[in-house]
Each structure stands twice: as structure tokens, then as C-alpha cells.
Design an enzyme around this catalytic site. Structure first.
Site, PDB file in Angstrom:
ATOM      1  N   ALA A 177      31.012 -49.499 -41.243  1.00  0.00           N
ATOM      2  CA  ALA A 177      32.035 -50.245 -40.490  1.00  0.00           C
ATOM      3  C   ALA A 177      31.390 -51.573 -40.909  1.00  0.00           C
ATOM      4  CB  ALA A 177      31.121 -49.889 -38.708  1.00  0.00           C
TER       5      ALA A 177
ATOM      6  N   GLY B 223      29.769 -45.606 -41.135  1.00  0.00           N
ATOM      7  CA  GLY B 223      31.120 -44.957 -40.514  1.00  0.00           C
ATOM      8  C   GLY B 223      32.007 -44.249 -42.006  1.00  0.00           C
TER       9      GLY B 223
ATOM     10  N   GLU C  53      31.136 -40.925 -42.021  1.00  0.00           N
ATOM     11  CA  GLU C  53      32.502 -40.433 -40.688  1.00  0.00           C
ATOM     12  C   GLU C  53      33.293 -40.162 -41.422  1.00  0.00           C
ATOM     13  OE1 GLU C  53      30.559 -43.399 -37.959  1.00  0.00           O
ATOM     14  OE2 GLU C  53      29.917 -41.575 -37.047  1.00  0.00           O
TER      15      GLU C  53
ATOM     16  N   GLU D 163      22.653 -45.734 -39.826  1.00  0.00           N
ATOM     17  CA  GLU D 163      22.959 -46.458 -38.489  1.00  0.00           C
ATOM     18  C   GLU D 163      21.876 -46.784 -37.680  1.00  0.00           C
ATOM     19  OE1 GLU D 163      24.903 -44.398 -39.067  1.00  0.00           O
ATOM     20  OE2 GLU D 163      26.742 -44.155 -39.126  1.00  0.00           O
TER      21      GLU D 163
HETATM   22  C1  3H9 Z   1      28.739 -47.956 -38.736  1.00  0.00           C
HETATM   23  O1  3H9 Z   1      29.171 -47.515 -39.954  1.00  0.00           O
HETATM   24  C2  3H9 Z   1      29.269 -47.393 -37.406  1.00  0.00           C
HETATM   25  C3  3H9 Z   1      29.821 -46.722 -37.351  1.00  0.00           C
HETATM   26  O2  3H9 Z   1      28.809 -45.099 -37.390  1.00  0.00           O
HETATM   27  C4  3H9 Z   1      30.180 -46.518 -36.911  1.00  0.00           C
HETATM   28  C5  3H9 Z   1      31.162 -47.859 -35.939  1.00  0.00           C
HETATM   29  C6  3H9 Z   1      32.182 -47.298 -34.512  1.00  0.00           C
HETATM   30  N1  3H9 Z   1      29.887 -54.547 -43.164  1.00  0.00           N
HETATM   31  O3  3H9 Z   1      23.337 -54.913 -50.190  1.00  0.00           O
HETATM   32  P1  3H9 Z   1      24.258 -55.727 -50.424  1.00  0.00           P
HETATM   33  C7  3H9 Z   1      27.998 -56.659 -47.535  1.00  0.00           C
HETATM   34  S1  3H9 Z   1      27.708 -49.062 -39.373  1.00  0.00           S
HETATM   35  C8  3H9 Z   1      29.910 -55.298 -43.819  1.00  0.00           C
HETATM   36  O4  3H9 Z   1      23.946 -57.107 -51.257  1.00  0.00           O
HETATM   37  P2  3H9 Z   1      24.101 -53.783 -52.956  1.00  0.00           P
HETATM   38  C9  3H9 Z   1      25.845 -57.900 -47.602  1.00  0.00           C
HETATM   39  O5  3H9 Z   1      26.188 -58.277 -46.887  1.00  0.00           O
HETATM   40  C10 3H9 Z   1      26.670 -49.743 -41.014  1.00  0.00           C
HETATM   41  N2  3H9 Z   1      28.600 -56.641 -44.845  1.00  0.00           N
HETATM   42  O6  3H9 Z   1      24.508 -55.114 -52.430  1.00  0.00           O
HETATM   43  C11 3H9 Z   1      26.383 -58.218 -48.931  1.00  0.00           C
HETATM   44  O7  3H9 Z   1      27.515 -59.437 -48.614  1.00  0.00           O
HETATM   45  P3  3H9 Z   1      26.975 -60.997 -49.517  1.00  0.00           P
HETATM   46  C12 3H9 Z   1      26.595 -48.775 -41.827  1.00  0.00           C
HETATM   47  C13 3H9 Z   1      28.313 -55.816 -45.438  1.00  0.00           C
HETATM   48  O8  3H9 Z   1      24.781 -52.899 -53.936  1.00  0.00           O
HETATM   49  C14 3H9 Z   1      27.388 -57.545 -49.824  1.00  0.00           C
HETATM   50  O9  3H9 Z   1      28.161 -56.480 -49.167  1.00  0.00           O
HETATM   51  N3  3H9 Z   1      26.412 -49.076 -43.380  1.00  0.00           N
HETATM   52  C15 3H9 Z   1      28.198 -54.330 -45.446  1.00  0.00           C
HETATM   53  O10 3H9 Z   1      22.498 -53.947 -52.818  1.00  0.00           O
HETATM   54  C16 3H9 Z   1      26.663 -56.285 -50.954  1.00  0.00           C
HETATM   55  O11 3H9 Z   1      25.223 -55.825 -50.161  1.00  0.00           O
HETATM   56  C17 3H9 Z   1      25.374 -49.205 -42.969  1.00  0.00           C
HETATM   57  O12 3H9 Z   1      24.077 -49.541 -42.992  1.00  0.00           O
HETATM   58  C18 3H9 Z   1      28.831 -53.923 -44.291  1.00  0.00           C
HETATM   59  N4  3H9 Z   1      28.877 -52.653 -43.736  1.00  0.00           N
HETATM   60  O13 3H9 Z   1      24.517 -52.132 -51.720  1.00  0.00           O
HETATM   61  C19 3H9 Z   1      25.323 -49.672 -45.125  1.00  0.00           C
HETATM   62  N5  3H9 Z   1      27.542 -53.340 -46.703  1.00  0.00           N
HETATM   63  O14 3H9 Z   1      27.185 -60.580 -50.901  1.00  0.00           O
HETATM   64  C20 3H9 Z   1      24.715 -51.412 -45.455  1.00  0.00           C
HETATM   65  C21 3H9 Z   1      27.023 -55.132 -47.142  1.00  0.00           C
HETATM   66  O15 3H9 Z   1      28.092 -61.697 -49.311  1.00  0.00           O
HETATM   67  N6  3H9 Z   1      24.910 -51.886 -46.417  1.00  0.00           N
HETATM   68  N7  3H9 Z   1      27.605 -55.545 -46.715  1.00  0.00           N
HETATM   69  O16 3H9 Z   1      25.526 -60.902 -49.804  1.00  0.00           O
HETATM   70  C22 3H9 Z   1      23.852 -51.306 -47.477  1.00  0.00           C
HETATM   71  O17 3H9 Z   1      23.208 -50.401 -47.652  1.00  0.00           O
HETATM   72  C23 3H9 Z   1      24.138 -51.600 -49.535  1.00  0.00           C
HETATM   73  O18 3H9 Z   1      25.100 -52.790 -48.770  1.00  0.00           O
HETATM   74  C24 3H9 Z   1      25.022 -51.057 -50.100  1.00  0.00           C
HETATM   75  C25 3H9 Z   1      24.720 -51.944 -51.281  1.00  0.00           C
HETATM   76  C26 3H9 Z   1      24.296 -49.948 -50.525  1.00  0.00           C
HETATM   77  C27 3H9 Z   1      26.283 -50.183 -49.194  1.00  0.00           C
END
Ligand code: 3H9
Length: 709
Positions: A68, A107, A110, A130
Site C-alpha cells: 500500500a 498489499g 495481497e 505490515e
Molecule cells: C500495506 O501494504 C498495508 C496493506 O496490507 C493493507 C492496505 C489496506 N509506500 O526503501 P527504499 C519509498 S503496508 C510509499 O529507499 P529500497 C521510500 O520512502 C505497506 N512509499 O528503496 C523511498 O522514497 P524516497 C507494506 C514507499 O530499494 C523509495 O520508495 N509494505 C513505499 O532500499 C525507495 O525506497 C512495506 O512495508 C510504500 N509502500 O527498498 C514495504 N515503499 O526515495 C516498504 C517504499 O523519497 N518498503 N517507498 O526516499 C520497503 O521495504 C522498501 O522500500 C523496498 C525497497 C524493499 C520495497
């Protein structure tokens, strides 16, 4: 909203009779409202188009979907919701295949679980993280995952938030097939065609039978085990128990009822302050790496590193560097000290091998990158040196004189001092533009915080180099200015002082520790003193004594303990009493008697404090000093303070750091409390002018984060 002339975030293209739905929403294909809308339209279009026999969902760029859009949390929800998109995918009468590369998280997974088939390629990482944001999987994840892979593995995924590699995803049953190549589109298309050829048809995950196959008893005991371990290991956290509750519903309820409960629990988590704190920490820890110098200057190349000093700190730093794959040359004053330094390093690796966290081969490879010398000349060609010798200005200056003599031009000269004036150290060299502070935390190979301390004359490329090194070492860098204690230790000193005042005024050290643990710290302030060694603080207090402001109240209780040689764990006594070899102490009546005697000596009539008052005072002290740290430019923004305290000092992450916590309390409330405390001690509790100013204009600390990013 996407501007009308920008490319769509979800595009559709027909490959034979397979509709490829591609999500292209940089940086990580998060499921913002436009993506959700695009996915829904694509599924509807596929349903309506006779030329489409199957749908293939792929992600553009480096990931499938990272989840998400975290930036939408806390804002008013926009339709369609993610659960409804997932349900629509699952209800498709034409088979939907998810082809996954990179991250399929939260998500994102999901969506894949709502599809009928899942293919992964190598390098994919699947997970439901999450919990790390104070949430639970809220788009069917808590209901579909156990049905697909069983309750125990589903709980493990959701409670740990870990990322599962492609191969394991297949063995768990989370994915159906591992692609033979990295070509995710090609592999996905081939799989979809194969499924069509075999008339495989749709296969809703809600009807999957892993849970039924697991058996009611096994599922129940998985739930009970999860509930127990959550209570023990994730103490104080809100969302883990909600996750267990949602998975329990998957056992007991029909799918749609389970989904409704999941939704209710998700909203409870979404509205919890823990979610706000954890999401703040998520963005803040990414923001800290973006110091101005990293944008303005290019880092110098660093391929070889020298470490001066082989004590606990020097050895820990050496291990951190070796672990990043870089070679290390350690300098010590004589052969004996060098042998000790080397054995410190070896001991760390032996511990890792013994615990099964490292193979003997990997240990040998790391140690092969390690060399030592008793001559500074061995540092003639290194790109960066980290000095980690005794915390004494004269000793440090002598080391820097040697470094200045032997190091090649352009080498970065770093000091690991925790409080000394780095401007002063730099000024003694002929190259102050190359001198910087790299403040590691003990154990340096484990603790993630690295304070990058920026003296006045350092070059921006040297600062950029330090940030680049932090990335290589997998540290969380926080930029700090020069002052006594920089960010972290300066705030720690105030925290300790406020605790000492409370102790002299009537609270026992054990109550103070208890109150802070209940607040979320892993240890209370006096347990920390005993762990670190009371002698360290004692030396610092003696050093500061001549310059201490006479208006500052000074509590002598800790000095009385140190005078008896009670330095904490290492001496068997400190604030607590330790049985030989024990790391947890017991309250010591003799310490309580000393505290009592000191109260008498100081003429204090003790009174009682509630745990809540203790927390309030200690937090107000930290918040107030943190505001001064920001005001003086020692920290770039409030969020830098938050990350320093979360990663270096055990501040509970789910509270977001002290500045976020202050905003959540309401800055006007903090100011009222400070003004009340100021009546007791006008010097210590003087409200920071920054807090006064922010409250006057109706702003809070978050406004300074936003302004700076
Ligand atoms: C969810 O899904 C809830 C659902 O179950 C239900 C809903 C109803 N959204 O980490 P990075 C940005 S909860 C917005 O440096 P990497 C991050 O801020 C979500 N932005 O890269 C950064 O921005 P900036 C569950 C996001 O390659 C840029 O992307 N998912 C999101 O080292 C690059 O990120 C998670 O918790 C996001 N979801 O790692 C996953 N994710 O360039 C969270 C990232 O401005 N994300 N950004 O600084 C991660 O674990 C890592 O970002 C990922 C990439 C492994 C994907």
C-alpha cells in the site's frame, strides 16, 4: 491524481490472448489510488473482452509491488479500497496470474494472493511486513495466507515481517512456480499460456485448503504459541496481537466474515499512535541519509580502511568494515596490544560461528582481509582512517599528528570520539578539510547508528564520503554538528540528569528503571549505567566539573557508588547487585541506603512519584534539550534526533522518537509541563526558545521536518 498527460500508472497490452497488466508507478509501484483504480479497470476490461483468456499482472522497474502507499495512511481514504480490488481480482472468471520479481510486500503480496496463480523469479522477496508499520495485512492477507500455506507459517510471516526469497516462497506454497530465467514477463506469459493450454481455470485462494489440511488442533496450537511468543517478544506493541486475532478468525469464521474482522482490526491499527510512530520512523530513517552534502558533492572512493586502536571499539569498527567486504589495517602501539586487538576481532567472529550465524569459510575470508601493524606507515595508502583510541584530547591529537604525517593526500581522517571537540582535533592537522567525526556505538559491528559529526572546516566531499561509507556498512547515518556529546550523548546526559533529580527527590532507581521499561525502553537508565560501566560517566562528570554552571543542581549519588568501586556489571555492583556472571541485577538495599543518605545530605525531603510522572519528566527533559539541539543546528531536523535515539539509545521505535512523541503529546502540552517544572528549577527546566516559538505560531516539530525535506 495523475495529470492527464502523464503516462498511466497501470497499462494494458494484449499478448495473444493474455492481457498483460503492468504497474509502472516509481519508485516502488506502491498501491496508491491511481494504481488501485487502474487495476480494477484492467480486470473489468479483461472480463468484458472476448479476446482475453487470461490476465498477467507484472510490475515495471525493480519491483512487483512494495505494498500500500504508506503516504496515504492517516489521510481520508479514497475508493476503490485495496481489499475490494483484491476481491475483484479473485472473482475474475478468467485466470489471473501474478509474475513476481523484486519486492512483493504487504498489499503487493495481497494482490498476488488474490490472483489465481503466482510465479516468482530469482531475487524476488515476498512478505507481509505490515507489523513493522504498526499494522496488519489489511487486504485479505490474514485470511488468504493461512488458507494457502497453513496457520503456523502464515503467523511467522506476519509477526516477523521477514522477506521470503523466491525459492522459499515456492517451498512454502506461497508461490506456485519458480521461473527458470530472470525474464519475469517472458516467464509469466509462458506460465499463463501453459495454464490456458491445460484448461487450469480459476482457483480462488479463499478456497485453498492448507488450513483444513493442517488440522484444527495444529492450527490452534500455532495460534497459542504465537500469542505466547508475541506477549514475550513484542511487548508493548499493539498490532501483533491483532494479527493473531485475525488469523484465529481465519480458522473459525467463513471467509467474508474473517475479512470483515480483518478490516475492523486493520482500522484500529491504522488509528493507533503506534502506527503513526512507526510510519514516521520508516520515512525518517530514509530521510536521514539525504544530508545536503550528499546532494552537493561526490564521495571520494574508499577501497581500503585503517583503524587506529584495537580495543572493544576499534575491534568492533574493524569487524563492521570487514563485514562490508573491505580490507582493514589496524594500528596498535606495540605487538602485545596488536595481538589483543586481533584477538578481539577474532573473538567476534568465533562467537558468530558458534551461534551458527556465520560459516567458518566466511570467517576465514573476513579475517583474510585483516592486517595489523605497529607502525603508522602501514596507513600510507589507505583511503580512510578511523581513530578509535582512548578518549583523551592529548592522545587523539598525537594520533592525528601521525596520520597527518603518513596518510596520502585526499585520505579521509575520521575520529570516533564521543564528545571531544573535533574542530580542535582538525585544527592540529595541516588538512582540516579532511577531518570528520564517525561516532560508532558499541558493539560497533551490531549497532546501526552512525553519527556523522561535521566540523566547521571539513570538505563537503568528505561528508558525502562518510554517508557513502555508512551505506556500505549498512549503518543508519545521522548528521550531527560539533558540541559536547553531539546529538545522542548530549541528550543522554540530560535524560540521566533528570533521572538523578527524580532519584534524589524520592523515586528509587528501580522505580525509574521500571517506569522507563514500561514506556518501551529495553532497559532503564540505571541498568544502562551498570551495563556501560559507571566509571565512564564518572570520568565525564569530573572532566566537566570545572566548567559546570554553578546554577546547575548536581546530584552526587552516582559518585558515591563510584567511590566504592561499584562500576556496574563488570564489578558485580553498581545500582544493582550482580551474582558472579549474571547480567541481570537485583535491587540493592545498600544502594537505597546511600540514596537515602544523599537525600539527607542535600536537605531534600523525599516524596513519591507515579510511573507516569517519571516518564513525563524524563521525556520533557529530552524533548526540551532536543529542541535546543535542533535550534543550534546540531541536528538538521527533528527527525534526525528521532532516528539517533531510536537506533542508538533504545528509544521505542513505535513512539517515533522523542520529537514525534512530543508532537503526538501536543507541543503546547509539553510547554505547559516545562513551565510548571520551571517553578521547581528555573535553570534546568527553562523551555527551549524553539518550543516557545513553535507553540506561539501554532506549529510543531513536524513542520520543521517538512520544511527541510
Ligand atoms: C500495506 O501494504 C498495508 C496493506 O496490507 C493493507 C492496505 C489496506 N509506500 O526503501 P527504499 C519509498 S503496508 C510509499 O529507499 P529500497 C521510500 O520512502 C505497506 N512509499 O528503496 C523511498 O522514497 P524516497 C507494506 C514507499 O530499494 C523509495 O520508495 N509494505 C513505499 O532500499 C525507495 O525506497 C512495506 O512495508 C510504500 N509502500 O527498498 C514495504 N515503499 O526515495 C516498504 C517504499 O523519497 N518498503 N517507498 O526516499 C520497503 O521495504 C522498501 O522500500 C523496498 C525497497 C524493499 C520495497
Amino acid at each position: 491524481m495523475t495529470a492527464s498527460n502523464s503516462p498511466p500508472v497501470v497499462s494494458r497490452s494484449l499478448h495473444g490472448n493474455v492481457l498483460v497488466v503492468s504497474i509502472d508507478h516509481p519508485p516502488v509501484n506502491a498501491l496508491g489510488v491511481d494504481v488501485r483504480r487502474g487495476l480494477l479497470e484492467a480486470i473489468d476490461a479483461a472480463q468484458a473482452d472476448a479476446a482475453v483468456a487470461a490476465v498477467l499482472i507484472v510490475g515495471a522497474g525493480r519491483n512487483f509491488i512494495a505494498g500500500a502507499d504508506i503516504r496515504e495512511f492517516g489521510k481520508s481514504p479514497q475508493q476503490p479500497s485495496l481489499p475490494s480490488v483484491c476481491n475483484r481480482i479473485e472473482a475474475s472468471t478468467k485466470p489471473v496470474v501474478a509474475a513476481i520479481h523484486g519486492a512483493a510486500l504487504g498489499g503487493g503480496l495481497e494482490i498476488a494472493l488474490a490472483a489465481h496463480y503466482r510465479l516468482v523469479v530469482r531475487g524476488a522477496k515476498l512478505g507481509l511486513p505490515e507489523v513493522q508499520l504498526g499494522l496488519l495485512p489489511g487486504a485479505g492477507g490474514t485470511q488468504r495466507t493461512p488458507r494457502l500455506i497453513g496457520a503456523a507459517p502464515a503467523l511467522d510471516l506476519m509477526l516477523s515481517g521477514r522477506h521470503v526469497p523466491a525459492e522459499e516462497a515456492v517451498s512454502l506454497g506461497l508461490a506456485d512456480r519458480l521461473g527458470a530465467t530472470d525474464d519475469v514477463l517472458g516467464e509469466g506469459l509462458a506460465y499463463a499460456r501453459e495454464l490456458l493450454a491445460s484448461h487450469a481455470g480459476v482457483r480462488p485462494t479463499r478456497a485453498a485448503t492448507a488450513l483444513a489440511n493442517e488440522g484444527a488442533e495444529a492450527s490452534r496450537s500455532a495460534i497459542e504459541a504465537a500469542r505466547k511468543s508475541t506477549a514475550a517478544r513484542q511487548r508493548g506493541l499493539f498490532s501483533p496481537l491483532k494479527i493473531v486475532e485475525a488469523v484465529e478468525a481465519a480458522l473459525a469464521m467463513p471467509f467474508d466474515e474473517g475479512l470483515a474482522l480483518e478490516r475492523k482490526l486493520f482500522v484500529e491499527c491504522l488509528e493507533s499512535p503506534q502506527r503513526a510512530g512507526l510510519v514516521h520512523a520508516f520515512f525518517a530513517e530514509r530521510e536521514v541519509a539525504k544530508a545536503p552534502e550528499t546532494k552537493a558533492a561526490r564521495p571520494r572512493p574508499v577501497a581500503t580502511i585503517g583503524v587506529v586502536g584495537g580495543g572493544t571499539m576499534g575491534a568492533g569498527i574493524a569487524v563492521a568494515v570487514l563485514d562490508a567486504g573491505l580490507p582493514v589495517t589496524m594500528i596498535e602501539r606495540d605487538d602485545e596490544a596488536l595481538a589483543r586487538g586481533r584477538s578481539h576481532v577474532e573473538r567476534v567472529y568465533e562467537g558468530l560461528v558458534a551461534k551458527g550465524r556465520m560459516s567458518s569459510d566466511a570467517k576465514a575470508a573476513a579475517l583474510a582481509r585483516f592486517t595489523g601493524s605497529t607502525s603508522y606507515d602501514a596507513l600510507a595508502n589507505v583511503d580512510l582512517v578511523i581513530e578509535a583510541v582512548f578518549e583523551d584530547m592529548a592522545v587523539k591529537k598525537a594520533v592525528f599528528a601521525e596520520l597527518d604525517r603518513v596518510c596520502k593526500p585526499g585520505a579521509v581522517l575520521a575520529t570516533n570520539t564521543s564528545y571531544l571537540d573535533i574542530d580542535d582535533i582538525a585544527a592540529t592537522t595541516s588538512r582540516p578539510a579532511d577531518v570528520i567525526g564517525l561516532h560508532f556505538f558499541s558493539p560497533a559491528n551490531v549497532m546501526r547508528l552512525l553519527e556523522i559529526v561535521v566540523p566547521g572546516r571539513v570538505g563537503p566531499d568528505v561528508v558525502a564520503t562518510a554517508f557513502e561509507l555508512a551505506k556500505q556498512l549498512r549503518k543508519v547515518p545521522v548528521r550531527a554538528g560539533v558540541c559536547d556529546g553531539f546529538i545522542g550523548n548530549r541528550l543522554l546526559a540530560v535524560y540521566r540528569t533528570a533521572a538523578d533529580y527524580l532519584m534524589e527527590d524520592g523515586a528509587s532507581p528501580y522505580q525509574i528503571d521500571h517506569a522507563m521499561r514500561e514506556f518501551g525502553y529495553p532497559m532503564g537508565p540505571y541498568q544502562v549505567v551498570d551495563l556501560a560501566g559507571g566509571d565512564i560517566g564518572w570520568a565525564a562528570r569530573k572532566r566537566r566539573a570545572p566548567t559546570r554552571d554553578p546554577r546547575m543542581r548536581y546530584v552526587q549519588i552516582a559518585d558515591r557508588l563510584c567511590e566504592r568501586g561499584w562500576f556496574g556489571q563488570k564489578t558485580g555492583r553498581g545500582f544493582y547487585h550482580y551474582e558472579p556472571g549474571a547480567r541481570t541485577g537485583t535491587p540493592d538495599p545498600e544502594v537505597e541506603a546511600i540514596v537515602e543518605a544523599e537525600r539527607l545530605r542535600a536537605g531534600v525531603s523525599p516524596r513519591s512519584f507515579t510511573d507516569e510522572e517519571i516518564v513525563r519528566r524524563l521525556m520533557c527533559a529530552v524533548i526540551n534539550e532536543a529542541a535546543n539541539v535542533v535550534r543550534e543546528g546540531i541536528a538538521l531536523r527533528p527527525l534526525d534526533v528521532d532516528i539517533a535515539l531510536i537506533y542508538g539509545y533504545g528509544f521505542p521505535r513505535y513512539r517515533g522518537g522523542p520529537m514525534k512523541y512530543a508532537d503526538m503529546l501536543g507541543l503546547p502540552n509539553v510547554l505547559v509541563e516545562l513551565e510548571r517544572l520551571q517553578q521547581e528549577d528555573p535553570f534546568f527546566w527553562r523551555p527551549s526558545p524553539l518550543i516557545v516559538e513553535l507553540v506561539a505560531r501554532g506549529a510543531d516539530f513536524s513542520s520543521l521536518n517538512a520544511a527541510a525535506s
